[in-house]
Write an enzyme that holds these catalytic residues in place. Structure first.
Site, PDB file in Angstrom:
ATOM      1  N   GLU A  98     -10.529   3.891   3.733  1.00 54.11           N
ATOM      2  CA  GLU A  98      -9.649   4.715   2.900  1.00 54.11           C
ATOM      3  C   GLU A  98      -9.976   4.410   1.446  1.00 54.11           C
ATOM      4  O   GLU A  98      -9.916   3.249   1.017  1.00 54.11           O
ATOM      5  CB  GLU A  98      -8.166   4.433   3.194  1.00 54.11           C
ATOM      6  CG  GLU A  98      -7.743   4.927   4.571  1.00 54.11           C
ATOM      7  CD  GLU A  98      -6.238   4.866   4.822  1.00 54.11           C
ATOM      8  OE1 GLU A  98      -5.530   4.152   4.070  1.00 54.11           O
ATOM      9  OE2 GLU A  98      -5.773   5.526   5.766  1.00 54.11           O
ATOM     10  N   GLU A 120      -9.165   4.112  -2.222  1.00 55.15           N
ATOM     11  CA  GLU A 120      -7.917   3.951  -2.980  1.00 55.15           C
ATOM     12  C   GLU A 120      -8.189   3.278  -4.323  1.00 55.15           C
ATOM     13  O   GLU A 120      -9.224   2.641  -4.521  1.00 55.15           O
ATOM     14  CB  GLU A 120      -6.912   3.075  -2.202  1.00 55.15           C
ATOM     15  CG  GLU A 120      -6.608   3.601  -0.810  1.00 55.15           C
ATOM     16  CD  GLU A 120      -5.375   2.979  -0.174  1.00 55.15           C
ATOM     17  OE1 GLU A 120      -4.545   2.392  -0.904  1.00 55.15           O
ATOM     18  OE2 GLU A 120      -5.249   3.089   1.057  1.00 55.15           O
ATOM     19  N   ASP A 158      -9.085   0.427   2.054  1.00 58.59           N
ATOM     20  CA  ASP A 158      -8.105   0.039   3.074  1.00 58.59           C
ATOM     21  C   ASP A 158      -8.692   0.380   4.445  1.00 58.59           C
ATOM     22  O   ASP A 158      -8.396   1.423   5.028  1.00 58.59           O
ATOM     23  CB  ASP A 158      -6.796   0.792   2.806  1.00 58.59           C
ATOM     24  CG  ASP A 158      -5.744   0.527   3.864  1.00 58.59           C
ATOM     25  OD1 ASP A 158      -5.834  -0.510   4.544  1.00 58.59           O
ATOM     26  OD2 ASP A 158      -4.830   1.368   4.014  1.00 58.59           O
ATOM     27  N   LYS A 182      -4.690  -2.407  10.137  1.00 55.46           N
ATOM     28  CA  LYS A 182      -5.116  -2.473   8.744  1.00 55.46           C
ATOM     29  C   LYS A 182      -5.232  -3.894   8.213  1.00 55.46           C
ATOM     30  O   LYS A 182      -5.914  -4.117   7.219  1.00 55.46           O
ATOM     31  CB  LYS A 182      -4.147  -1.679   7.865  1.00 55.46           C
ATOM     32  CG  LYS A 182      -4.301  -0.173   8.075  1.00 55.46           C
ATOM     33  CD  LYS A 182      -3.252   0.602   7.326  1.00 55.46           C
ATOM     34  CE  LYS A 182      -3.448   2.111   7.488  1.00 55.46           C
ATOM     35  NZ  LYS A 182      -4.450   2.674   6.581  1.00 55.46           N
ATOM     36  N   GLU A 223      -9.985  12.309   7.869  1.00 59.60           N
ATOM     37  CA  GLU A 223      -9.761  13.615   7.230  1.00 59.60           C
ATOM     38  C   GLU A 223     -11.062  14.403   7.122  1.00 59.60           C
ATOM     39  O   GLU A 223     -11.093  15.604   7.354  1.00 59.60           O
ATOM     40  CB  GLU A 223      -9.185  13.420   5.829  1.00 59.60           C
ATOM     41  CG  GLU A 223      -7.786  12.865   5.796  1.00 59.60           C
ATOM     42  CD  GLU A 223      -7.400  12.463   4.381  1.00 59.60           C
ATOM     43  OE1 GLU A 223      -6.929  13.330   3.618  1.00 59.60           O
ATOM     44  OE2 GLU A 223      -7.596  11.285   4.034  1.00 59.60           O
ATOM     45  N   GLN A 231      -4.137   1.969  15.311  1.00 59.31           N
ATOM     46  CA  GLN A 231      -3.035   2.468  14.470  1.00 59.31           C
ATOM     47  C   GLN A 231      -2.149   3.468  15.226  1.00 59.31           C
ATOM     48  O   GLN A 231      -0.925   3.390  15.171  1.00 59.31           O
ATOM     49  CB  GLN A 231      -3.627   3.124  13.219  1.00 59.31           C
ATOM     50  CG  GLN A 231      -2.597   3.578  12.200  1.00 59.31           C
ATOM     51  CD  GLN A 231      -3.258   4.208  10.959  1.00 59.31           C
ATOM     52  OE1 GLN A 231      -4.489   4.258  10.858  1.00 59.31           O
ATOM     53  NE2 GLN A 231      -2.447   4.686  10.036  1.00 59.31           N
ATOM     54  N   ARG A 254      -8.229   3.498  13.584  1.00 60.97           N
ATOM     55  CA  ARG A 254      -7.319   4.617  13.882  1.00 60.97           C
ATOM     56  C   ARG A 254      -6.761   4.582  15.297  1.00 60.97           C
ATOM     57  O   ARG A 254      -5.623   5.025  15.519  1.00 60.97           O
ATOM     58  CB  ARG A 254      -8.047   5.941  13.643  1.00 60.97           C
ATOM     59  CG  ARG A 254      -8.584   6.148  12.238  1.00 60.97           C
ATOM     60  CD  ARG A 254      -7.490   6.070  11.197  1.00 60.97           C
ATOM     61  NE  ARG A 254      -8.022   6.342   9.855  1.00 60.97           N
ATOM     62  CZ  ARG A 254      -7.310   6.161   8.749  1.00 60.97           C
ATOM     63  NH1 ARG A 254      -6.065   5.724   8.814  1.00 60.97           N
ATOM     64  NH2 ARG A 254      -7.845   6.419   7.571  1.00 60.97           N
ATOM     65  N   ASP A 277       0.841  -1.196   0.000  1.00 59.74           N
ATOM     66  CA  ASP A 277       0.000   0.000   0.000  1.00 59.74           C
ATOM     67  C   ASP A 277       0.875   1.244   0.000  1.00 59.74           C
ATOM     68  O   ASP A 277       1.783   1.374   0.824  1.00 59.74           O
ATOM     69  CB  ASP A 277      -0.914  -0.010   1.234  1.00 59.74           C
ATOM     70  CG  ASP A 277      -2.074   0.954   1.087  1.00 59.74           C
ATOM     71  OD1 ASP A 277      -2.412   1.327  -0.058  1.00 59.74           O
ATOM     72  OD2 ASP A 277      -2.654   1.341   2.120  1.00 59.74           O
ATOM     73  N   HIS A 305      -3.510  13.941   1.085  1.00 59.83           N
ATOM     74  CA  HIS A 305      -3.735  13.003   2.193  1.00 59.83           C
ATOM     75  C   HIS A 305      -2.546  13.032   3.159  1.00 59.83           C
ATOM     76  O   HIS A 305      -2.734  13.105   4.379  1.00 59.83           O
ATOM     77  CB  HIS A 305      -3.944  11.585   1.647  1.00 59.83           C
ATOM     78  CG  HIS A 305      -4.051  10.535   2.704  1.00 59.83           C
ATOM     79  ND1 HIS A 305      -5.122  10.450   3.560  1.00 59.83           N
ATOM     80  CD2 HIS A 305      -3.206   9.530   3.063  1.00 59.83           C
ATOM     81  CE1 HIS A 305      -4.939   9.419   4.392  1.00 59.83           C
ATOM     82  NE2 HIS A 305      -3.791   8.846   4.107  1.00 59.83           N
ATOM     83  N   THR A 308      -9.176  -5.823   3.792  1.00 53.02           N
ATOM     84  CA  THR A 308      -9.067  -4.851   2.699  1.00 53.02           C
ATOM     85  C   THR A 308     -10.061  -5.315   1.636  1.00 53.02           C
ATOM     86  O   THR A 308     -10.038  -6.488   1.252  1.00 53.02           O
ATOM     87  CB  THR A 308      -7.645  -4.841   2.102  1.00 53.02           C
ATOM     88  OG1 THR A 308      -6.710  -4.558   3.145  1.00 53.02           O
ATOM     89  CG2 THR A 308      -7.507  -3.811   0.994  1.00 53.02           C
TER      90      THR A 308
HETATM   91 CA    CA Z   1      -3.958   3.140   2.851  1.00 51.38          CA
END
Ligand code: CA
Length: 441
Positions: free
Chosen positions: A213, A215, A247, A267, A388, A254, A251, A141, A148, A271
Site C-alpha cells: 500500500e 502511503e 503498508d 499487516k 485495486e 486480512q 489480503r 494507520d 481507495h 511496514t
Molecule cells: Ca494502510
C-alpha cells in the site's frame, strides 16, 4: 511558516551533486535521517541529506559551525534517533535547517573560511547505512483516500461502497510499531490463517495475496499531554515531517481476520518507511488546497474545520510505485512504474488526522508515526495497491517482459518514490522506500 530564503530556487550548494538534475536532495530540501558509517564502530547519529552526501550534524557542532538556537538543536543530533530534536518543536528544527542551508550554499563564508570542512562534516551516502529515523513508540494507520475507500468498499459492498461514517470520521486503526523497518530491509512472506472455501475450516499457509500500500508517513514532532487535544489551528506545529510508507498487506489473511476489530496479523508483519524525513518547512512551496468536497458532501465537523487548513492544508506530492521482479533483476532490467498517485486526492489533510487522533485526549509523542492510508486517485493508473490495480487479482498487470502479476511473488521488489515540482521552485524528492519479498519460512 512562510516562504523564505531556504526556498529560493537560485540558491546552489558547494556540494555539486545537489545540483544534479532530478536529485531528490537539493539544498532546498535538507531532510533529516539517522545514519551509521559502514565499517566503523561508531554509533548511529543524525544526518541531513544533500545531493549524494550526508551532513553529519554533530560534526558541524564540533567544528563550531552552529550557534544560538541552531546549536541547541544540533546538540540533539549526536543521538541515534531524532526523537530529542523532534521534541524541541518546529522553531529549533527550522533554525537548524536554515543554518545548514547557509553553511552549504555556494557562497557560504564558513565554507570558504574553513579549508577542509567538506571532509570533516560530509559522509558519502554510499559509505553509510541508513537507519530508522526515530524510535517509533506508536503507529496509527489512517484511510484518508476516498478513492481507495470506495475501491476497497466496492469489492465487498458493490451497492454501498462507502460507509456512512467516512465523510465525518478520519478512519484509522492502531498499527504495530515494532515491525516498522527502514527501506531496503527484506520482507518475509507471512504465514497465517486463510479461509478461502466457505464450506471448509481455515488452514495455515504462506499468504498467496501479498500486496503493498502506497502511503505517506507523518512523523509527530512535539507531542501533546494526555487529555489535551490538539486544536486544528495548532496541528501543523506537532508535525515534524513526512516520509514514504509501504503498508505491506496479506489480503487473504486480512479478509478472514478483519471482522469485527480491523486489521491485525495481515499487516503487522512489516511496514517499510523511507529513511529521510522531509520537513514541513521544505514542503512549504508545495502546499495546496484541501480536497474540494463535491456538492452534497457534509462539511467537516467544526473541530476539523479551519479556513487556513482548507486553503493550504494539502500537499502536491506525486508518488510512484515501481516493481522489479527476480527475472528483471537477473536480466538487469530497470524497475517499471506500475502506478502514479497524487497526494492532493486525499479526502483529509494531515492536520485533520493529527487533530482527530488527539480529539479524545489521546496523547501523541515525539517520533510517533501516522500513515495516511493508501493513496489512490480516481484513475486506474493512480491506484496505490495491487488489489485495486488488479481488481482483486482478476485483471493481472502485464509486465513488458511477458510476466504478469496479480499479487506479489517471492523475489519481487517494490520501490516507492515521490517528489514535488512547481514552477519557480526547486524540485525536491523523498528518496526511496523499497523492500524485496523473500520466501516464507
Ligand atoms: Ca494502510
Amino acid at each position: 511558516m512562510a516562504l523564505n530564503e531556504t526556498h529560493r530556487v537560485e540558491v546552489t550548494s558547494w556540494v555539486e551533486s545537489a545540483q544534479t538534475p532530478g536529485s531528490d536532495f537539493p539544498i532546498q530540501n535538507l531532510p533529516f535521517g539517522v545514519f551509521r558509517r559502514t565499517g566503523r564502530h561508531e554509533p548511529p547519529r543524525v544526518g541531513v541529506a544533500i545531493g549524494d552526501q550526508i551532513v553529519d550534524v554533530a560534526a558541524c557542532v564540533d567544528e563550531g559551525l552552529l550557534s544560538g538556537v541552531s546549536l541547541e538543536a544540533g546538540e540533539r543530533c549526536r543521538l541515534p534517533q531524532l526523537n530529542d530534536l523532534m521534541a524541541l518543536g518546529p522553531e529549533p528544527t527550522s533554525a537548524l535547517r536554515r543554518a545548514l542551508g547557509d553553511l552549504l550554499r555556494v557562497d557560504s563564508a564558513a565554507y570558504h573560511d574553513h579549508p577542509g570542512i567538506a571532509r570533516r562534516v560530509l559522509v558519502p551516502m554510499y559509505e553509510a547505512e541508513l537507519r530508522l529515523p526515530a524510535v517509533i513508540g506508536d503507529y496509527t494507520d489512517f484511510y484518508a483516500s476516498i478513492d481507495h475507500a470506495r475501491n476497497i468498499g466496492g469489492m465487498f459492498r458493490p451497492n454501498d461502497p462507502l460507509l456512512p461514517n467516512y465523510k465525518y470520521v478520519p478512519i484509522g486503526y492502531h498499527g504495530r510499531a515494532s515491525s516498522i523497518v527502514p527501506s531496503d530491509t527484506h520482507v518475509r512472506r507471512p504465514r497465517g490463517q486463510i479461509h478461502d472455501d466457505p464450506d471448509e475450516p481455515p488452514f495455515t499457509a504462506p499468504t498467496k495475496r501479498l500486496d503493498y500500500e502506497l502511503e505517506l508517513g507523518i512523523f509527530i514532532g512535539t507531542g501533546n499531554a494526555l487529555g489535551s487535544p490538539v486544536p486544528i489551528i495548532d496541528a501543523d506545529r506537532h508535525i515534524f515531517g513526512c516520509c514514504l510508507l509501504n503498508d505491506w498487506s496479506a489480503r487473504d489473511i486480512q479478509s478472514w481476520e478483519y471482522q469485527p476489530l480491523g486489521p491485525f496479523l495481515a499487516k503487522s508483519f512489516a511496514t517499510t518507511i523511507s529513511p529521510w524525513i522531509v520537513t514541513l518547512d521544505a514542503l512549504e512551496p508545495f502546499r495546496a488546497p484541501a480536497y474540494v468536497r463535491p456538492d452534497g458532501d457534509p462539511a467537516p465537523l467544526p473541530y476539523l474545520l479551519w479556513d487556513v487548513d482548507q486553503r493550504r492544508g494539502g500537499f502536491d506530492i506525486r508518488l510512484d510505485v515501481y516493481l522489479r521482479t527476480a527475472v528483471m533483476r537477473q536480466r538487469r532490467q530497470d524497475p517499471i512504474r506500475i502506478s502514479r498517485g497524487r497526494f492532493t486526492s486525499m479526502y483529509w489533510t494531515i492536520a485533520q488526522l493529527v487533530t482527530h487522533h488527539t480529539s479524545n485526549g489521546c496523547n501523541l509523542r515525539p517520533g510517533d508515526l501516522l500513515g495516511s492510508g493508501t493513496i489512490s486517485g480516481p484513475d486506474p493508473d493512480s491506484r496505490g495497491s495491487l488489489i485495486e490495480r488488479t481488481s482483486r487479482g482478476r485483471e493481472p498487470i502485464r509486465l513488458p517482459n511477458g510476466e504478469s502479476r496479480s499479487f506479489l511473488e517471492d523475489g519481487d521488489e517494490v520501490i516507492m518514490r515521490a517528489f514535488c515540482e512547481r514552477p519557480g521552485f526547486a524540485r525536491i524528492g523523498f528518496g526511496e522506500c523499497s523492500g524485496m519479498i523473500v520466501p516464507a519460512l
